[in-house]
Structure formats: structure tokens, C-alpha cells
Design a protein around this motif. Structure first.
Motif, PDB file in Angstrom:
ATOM      1  N   THR A  21     -16.963  -9.514  50.638  1.00 11.61           N
ATOM      2  CA  THR A  21     -16.960  -9.981  49.250  1.00 11.61           C
ATOM      3  C   THR A  21     -15.525 -10.174  48.760  1.00 11.61           C
ATOM      4  N   ALA A  22     -14.635  -9.256  49.114  1.00 13.53           N
ATOM      5  CA  ALA A  22     -13.219  -9.387  48.738  1.00 13.53           C
ATOM      6  C   ALA A  22     -12.585 -10.604  49.419  1.00 13.53           C
ATOM      7  N   LEU A  23     -12.938 -10.849  50.674  1.00 14.23           N
ATOM      8  CA  LEU A  23     -12.418 -12.020  51.380  1.00 14.23           C
ATOM      9  C   LEU A  23     -12.898 -13.314  50.727  1.00 14.23           C
ATOM     10  N   LEU A  24     -14.141 -13.322  50.266  1.00 14.04           N
ATOM     11  CA  LEU A  24     -14.657 -14.493  49.559  1.00 14.04           C
ATOM     12  C   LEU A  24     -13.881 -14.724  48.263  1.00 14.04           C
ATOM     13  N   GLY A  25     -13.535 -13.658  47.575  1.00 12.45           N
ATOM     14  CA  GLY A  25     -12.714 -13.783  46.369  1.00 12.45           C
ATOM     15  C   GLY A  25     -11.360 -14.384  46.687  1.00 12.45           C
ATOM     16  N   GLU A  26     -10.763 -13.947  47.785  1.00  6.08           N
ATOM     17  CA  GLU A  26      -9.476 -14.505  48.210  1.00  6.08           C
ATOM     18  C   GLU A  26      -9.626 -15.984  48.561  1.00  6.08           C
ATOM     19  N   LEU A  27     -10.718 -16.330  49.249  1.00  5.77           N
ATOM     20  CA  LEU A  27     -10.959 -17.731  49.590  1.00  5.77           C
ATOM     21  C   LEU A  27     -11.051 -18.578  48.320  1.00  5.77           C
ATOM     22  N   HIS A  28     -11.744 -18.088  47.305  1.00  6.19           N
ATOM     23  CA  HIS A  28     -11.866 -18.826  46.053  1.00  6.19           C
ATOM     24  C   HIS A  28     -10.495 -19.058  45.426  1.00  6.19           C
ATOM     25  N   GLU A  29      -9.663 -18.014  45.394  1.00  4.76           N
ATOM     26  CA  GLU A  29      -8.337 -18.143  44.783  1.00  4.76           C
ATOM     27  C   GLU A  29      -7.423 -19.058  45.588  1.00  4.76           C
ATOM     28  N   ARG A  30      -7.343 -18.837  46.881  1.00  6.93           N
ATOM     29  CA  ARG A  30      -6.453 -19.653  47.724  1.00  6.93           C
ATOM     30  C   ARG A  30      -6.957 -21.086  47.865  1.00  6.93           C
ATOM     31  N   GLY A  31      -8.257 -21.271  47.754  1.00  6.82           N
ATOM     32  CA  GLY A  31      -8.832 -22.592  47.942  1.00  6.82           C
ATOM     33  C   GLY A  31      -8.792 -23.481  46.714  1.00  6.82           C
ATOM     34  N   LYS A  32      -8.585 -22.895  45.527  1.00  6.20           N
ATOM     35  CA  LYS A  32      -8.595 -23.680  44.288  1.00  6.20           C
ATOM     36  C   LYS A  32      -7.695 -24.915  44.337  1.00  6.20           C
ATOM     37  N   PRO A  33      -6.431 -24.771  44.768  1.00  4.65           N
ATOM     38  CA  PRO A  33      -5.564 -25.950  44.756  1.00  4.65           C
ATOM     39  C   PRO A  33      -6.030 -27.067  45.700  1.00  4.65           C
ATOM     40  N   PHE A  34      -6.902 -26.745  46.626  1.00  3.32           N
ATOM     41  CA  PHE A  34      -7.357 -27.723  47.613  1.00  3.32           C
ATOM     42  C   PHE A  34      -8.798 -28.158  47.380  1.00  3.32           C
ATOM     43  N   GLY A  35      -9.377 -27.707  46.292  1.00  5.07           N
ATOM     44  CA  GLY A  35     -10.757 -28.065  45.991  1.00  5.07           C
ATOM     45  C   GLY A  35     -11.774 -27.333  46.835  1.00  5.07           C
ATOM     46  N   ILE A  36     -11.359 -26.238  47.462  1.00  9.06           N
ATOM     47  CA  ILE A  36     -12.279 -25.443  48.274  1.00  9.06           C
ATOM     48  C   ILE A  36     -12.900 -24.395  47.362  1.00  9.06           C
ATOM     49  N   GLN A  37     -14.076 -24.674  46.878  1.00  8.70           N
ATOM     50  CA  GLN A  37     -14.754 -23.781  45.955  1.00  8.70           C
ATOM     51  C   GLN A  37     -16.210 -23.641  46.345  1.00  8.70           C
ATOM     52  N   TRP A  38     -16.635 -22.437  46.566  1.00  4.87           N
ATOM     53  CA  TRP A  38     -18.034 -22.130  46.819  1.00  4.87           C
ATOM     54  C   TRP A  38     -18.425 -21.042  45.846  1.00  4.87           C
TER      55      TRP A  38
END
Length: 78
Positions: A21-38
Motif C-alpha cells: 500500500t505504501a509503494l502504491l502511494g509512492e507510485l501515485h506521487e512519483r507518477g503524477k508528473p507523467f500521468g501515471i495515476q491509478w
């Protein structure tokens, strides 16, 4: 660049639901500038051979870690 994680890597069995769950949170934050949002991505509680699945197409934690690795290794341009 790091070697990609394989879905059958034994190490992946050590991840707990809170860790994923924490890794998913990191993915959301790091992915924002690239449009990677789930927004609906979450640990779904299911496992295959002891490995947790993540709900965005029931992918494995290996896919999540590989995406994060790419984002972590990419130079910050913004």
C-alpha cells in the motif's frame, strides 16, 4: 539501470499488504508528473504462490516495483 523484478522472484513473497500500500502511494506521487495515476489501485488480498496481487489488472508486485524503479531512476526534470 537495475535488472527488472520477475514475477516469480522469491523476495516478493516478503512484502506485506501495508508495505505494498505504501509503494502504491509512492507510485501515485512519483507518477503524477507523467500521468501515471491509478486511483483505484490497491492490494486486493489475493495471492498467487504466496505473492500479493495489486488491483490494476491483477498484476503482481513485481510490476509495481518495476514501474517504481523506472520512476526512481529517471532524472527529475520538473
Amino acid at each position: 539501470m537495475s535488472a527488472p523484478f520477475e514475477p516469480h522472484d522469491a523476495y516478493l513473497r516478503t512484502y506485506t499488504e501495508p508495505e505494498v500500500t505504501a509503494l502504491l502511494g509512492e507510485l501515485h506521487e512519483r507518477g503524477k508528473p507523467f500521468g501515471i495515476q491509478w486511483g483505484s489501485a490497491a492490494v486486493n488480498g489475493a495471492t498467487i504462490d504466496g505473492r500479493l496481487l495489486v488491483d490494476f489488472g491483477d498484476t503482481s508486485v513485481a510490476t509495481l516495483l518495476n514501474l517504481l524503479t523506472l520512476l526512481r531512476e529517471r532524472p527529475r526534470t520538473r
